[in-house]
Design a protein around this motif. Structure first.
Motif, PDB file in Angstrom:
ATOM      1  N   MET A 225      65.199  26.169 -28.338  1.00 25.08           N
ATOM      2  CA  MET A 225      65.712  25.921 -29.633  1.00 25.08           C
ATOM      3  C   MET A 225      66.661  25.398 -29.836  1.00 25.08           C
ATOM      4  N   ARG A 226      68.135  25.884 -28.566  1.00 23.55           N
ATOM      5  CA  ARG A 226      69.119  25.664 -28.119  1.00 23.55           C
ATOM      6  C   ARG A 226      68.732  24.482 -27.603  1.00 23.55           C
ATOM      7  N   SER A 227      68.646  24.092 -27.060  1.00 20.63           N
ATOM      8  CA  SER A 227      69.558  22.610 -26.534  1.00 20.63           C
ATOM      9  C   SER A 227      67.912  21.153 -26.999  1.00 20.63           C
ATOM     10  N   TYR A 228      66.930  21.318 -27.844  1.00 20.91           N
ATOM     11  CA  TYR A 228      65.888  21.131 -28.243  1.00 20.91           C
ATOM     12  C   TYR A 228      65.353  20.350 -27.026  1.00 20.91           C
ATOM     13  N   THR A 229      65.151  20.831 -25.717  1.00 20.79           N
ATOM     14  CA  THR A 229      65.127  20.285 -24.213  1.00 20.79           C
ATOM     15  C   THR A 229      63.574  20.807 -23.711  1.00 20.79           C
ATOM     16  N   LEU A 230      62.867  20.372 -23.402  1.00 21.47           N
ATOM     17  CA  LEU A 230      61.071  20.937 -22.710  1.00 21.47           C
ATOM     18  C   LEU A 230      61.957  21.598 -21.149  1.00 21.47           C
ATOM     19  N   ILE A 231      61.670  22.916 -21.156  1.00 23.33           N
ATOM     20  CA  ILE A 231      61.203  24.322 -20.391  1.00 23.33           C
ATOM     21  C   ILE A 231      60.847  23.461 -19.509  1.00 23.33           C
ATOM     22  N   ARG A 232      58.874  24.006 -19.568  1.00 22.06           N
ATOM     23  CA  ARG A 232      58.084  24.178 -18.695  1.00 22.06           C
ATOM     24  C   ARG A 232      57.348  23.384 -19.789  1.00 22.06           C
ATOM     25  N   ARG A 233      55.797  23.331 -18.384  1.00 19.75           N
ATOM     26  CA  ARG A 233      54.278  23.259 -19.572  1.00 19.75           C
ATOM     27  C   ARG A 233      53.880  23.858 -18.701  1.00 19.75           C
ATOM     28  N   LEU A 234      52.887  24.733 -19.290  1.00 20.62           N
ATOM     29  CA  LEU A 234      52.495  26.074 -19.293  1.00 20.62           C
ATOM     30  C   LEU A 234      51.005  25.443 -18.554  1.00 20.62           C
ATOM     31  N   GLU A 235      50.910  25.374 -17.458  1.00 14.99           N
ATOM     32  CA  GLU A 235      49.433  25.279 -17.469  1.00 14.99           C
ATOM     33  C   GLU A 235      48.678  26.494 -16.627  1.00 14.99           C
ATOM     34  N   GLY A 236      46.850  25.854 -17.664  1.00  7.58           N
ATOM     35  CA  GLY A 236      46.172  26.821 -16.894  1.00  7.58           C
ATOM     36  C   GLY A 236      45.525  26.863 -17.904  1.00  7.58           C
ATOM     37  N   HIS A 237      44.981  26.134 -18.495  1.00  2.00           N
ATOM     38  CA  HIS A 237      43.681  26.541 -19.395  1.00  2.00           C
ATOM     39  C   HIS A 237      42.730  25.358 -19.274  1.00  2.00           C
ATOM     40  N   GLN A 238      41.820  24.943 -18.889  1.00  2.00           N
ATOM     41  CA  GLN A 238      40.159  24.380 -18.782  1.00  2.00           C
ATOM     42  C   GLN A 238      40.158  23.372 -19.686  1.00  2.00           C
ATOM     43  N   SER A 239      40.778  23.221 -21.030  1.00  2.00           N
ATOM     44  CA  SER A 239      39.761  22.565 -21.837  1.00  2.00           C
ATOM     45  C   SER A 239      41.422  22.684 -22.588  1.00  2.00           C
ATOM     46  N   SER A 240      40.920  21.660 -24.491  1.00  2.00           N
ATOM     47  CA  SER A 240      42.286  21.607 -25.310  1.00  2.00           C
ATOM     48  C   SER A 240      43.295  23.333 -25.597  1.00  2.00           C
ATOM     49  N   VAL A 241      44.251  23.234 -25.051  1.00  2.00           N
ATOM     50  CA  VAL A 241      45.230  24.491 -26.089  1.00  2.00           C
ATOM     51  C   VAL A 241      45.898  23.624 -27.689  1.00  2.00           C
ATOM     52  N   VAL A 242      44.785  24.951 -28.715  1.00  2.00           N
ATOM     53  CA  VAL A 242      44.914  24.623 -30.184  1.00  2.00           C
ATOM     54  C   VAL A 242      45.814  25.501 -31.101  1.00  2.00           C
ATOM     55  N   SER A 243      46.385  26.578 -30.151  1.00  2.00           N
ATOM     56  CA  SER A 243      47.174  27.711 -31.078  1.00  2.00           C
ATOM     57  C   SER A 243      48.014  28.405 -29.969  1.00  2.00           C
ATOM     58  N   CYS A 244      49.181  28.320 -30.355  1.00  2.00           N
ATOM     59  CA  CYS A 244      49.535  30.321 -29.730  1.00  2.00           C
ATOM     60  C   CYS A 244      50.416  30.559 -30.971  1.00  2.00           C
ATOM     61  N   ASP A 245      51.177  31.516 -30.331  1.00  2.00           N
ATOM     62  CA  ASP A 245      52.018  33.112 -30.829  1.00  2.00           C
ATOM     63  C   ASP A 245      52.165  33.358 -30.580  1.00  2.00           C
ATOM     64  N   PHE A 246      54.161  34.047 -30.707  1.00  2.00           N
ATOM     65  CA  PHE A 246      55.257  34.938 -30.166  1.00  2.00           C
ATOM     66  C   PHE A 246      54.595  36.455 -30.251  1.00  2.00           C
ATOM     67  N   SER A 247      54.724  36.890 -29.241  1.00  2.00           N
ATOM     68  CA  SER A 247      54.848  38.159 -29.319  1.00  2.00           C
ATOM     69  C   SER A 247      55.984  39.175 -30.711  1.00  2.00           C
TER      70      SER A 247
END
Length: 336
Positions: A225-247
């Motif tokens: 959110m500082r540079s608006y650049t991609l940090i990384r891809r989070l890979e591990g699911h076997q199907s479409s990722v549809v939701s996310c949330d931070f603690s």
């Protein structure tokens, strides 16, 4: 799952207050609800291109919650508005898919009149529409402040920076995320491209350092959110990722997928910490029964960060405790 010992109480059943004006089914569907961060407002996309802004708590709720006192900035905001806040109807002109309240303005603006003009601190509601527009409303008055143009398809989700800076991120079926600065007349700051499918969800970390986005892909994307650049891809699911949330402390990130699993991540390293499977609990907490494999639709942390909730196509909404020891994922997934 930790039983509370008490049955939930239905406070109110909200129904559209007008006859259906359109023939197509989606015009009457409810896609989103949201509470304002100060707890003083409830927003509901009730269908027919209308959003209802309802002062909260409802009168019935107040009668049963007199012993619960607000001691936060939100309590001050509520006190200022009590007696003058009225239900509002926002005519959006398009089917409303996404809703997001801004954080309450910064501390130095706490004494500012909440019925402020454009450019001054105030609480606002952003609505993501079917035609790609984002309409931004002043909560206290119900006045339209901005119509943000740029997306080419449905705006499915919206997320405000929690620090009160009025930075807004939108996620769209046009496969992009867009960053807007509402303190600068709704200026578009950045277009984030990297997804190849519809973007369903976006979430800004509470420390405002990261943004996570989920689309119809097997990986989620983590952005700075500082540079608006991609940090990384989070890979591990076997199907479409549809939701996310931070603690709430930004230390953990969870993603939910059509594969019926929630993966808990360390967002700073990209390490998978635990995999949790959405498994409806049966009588006597019988974990030996067959696990449902219905697609997950949503996941979120509780405000204090101790619980996770998931919703799936099996009509179940589950709540589970966050594992106390977040060790690397093992072969046998945990139960949520």
């Amino acid at each position: 799952m930790k039983p509370s010992g008490e049955e939930p109480v239905l406070l109110a059943e909200l129904k559209p207050g007008r006859p259906q004006r359109y023939d197509w089914k989606s015009s009457c569907e409810t896609w989103s609800v949201a509470f304002s961060p100060d707890g003083a407002w409830f927003a509901w996309s009730q269908g027919h291109c209308v959003v209802k802004l309802i002062p909260w708590p409802l009168e019935e709720a107040e009668l049963s919650c007199k012993t619960s006192e607000r001691k936060s900035r939100g309590g001050k905001a509520e006190a200022r508005g009590r007696g003058v806040a009225k239900e509002k109807t926002l005519e959006c002109g398009q089917i409303v898919w996404g809703l997001a309240f801004s954080a309450w303005p910064a501390a130095e603006a706490e004494e500012t009149d909440p019925t402020c003009a454009v450019g001054l601190p105030c609480q606002i509601l952003a609505t993501g529409l079917n035609d790609g527009q984002i309409k931004v409303w002043e909560v206290q008055t119900g006045h339209l402040l901005f119509s943000l143009l740029g997306h080419q398809d449905v705006v499915r989700d919206l997320s405000f920076a929690p620090n009160g800076s009025l930075i807004l991120v939108s996620a769209s079926r046009d496969k992009t995320l867009r960053v807007w600065d509402l303190s600068r007349d709704g200026r578009q700051v950045q277009v984030l491209s990297g997804h190849v499918q519809w973007v369903y969800c976006c979430s800004i970390s509470p420390d405002c350092s990261m943004l996570c986005s989920a689309a119809g892909e097997k990986s989620a994307l983590l952005w700075s959110m500082r540079s608006y650049t991609l940090i990384r891809r989070l890979e591990g699911h076997q199907s479409s990722v549809v939701s996310c949330d931070f603690s709430p402390d930004s230390a953990l990130l969870v993603t939910a997928s059509y594969d019926a699993c929630v993966i808990m991540w360390d967002p700073y390293t990209g390490e998978q910490l635990r995999t949790l499977r959405h498994a409806p609990l049966h009588s006597a907490l019988d974990y030996s029964s067959e696990v449902h494999t219905s697609s997950l639709r949503s996941v979120c942390f509780s405000p204090e960060g101790l619980y996770l909730a998931t919703v799936a196509d099996d009509s179940s909404a589950l709540q589970g405790t966050v594992p106390p020891a977040l060790l690397p994922c093992c072969d046998t997934p945990g139960m949520l």
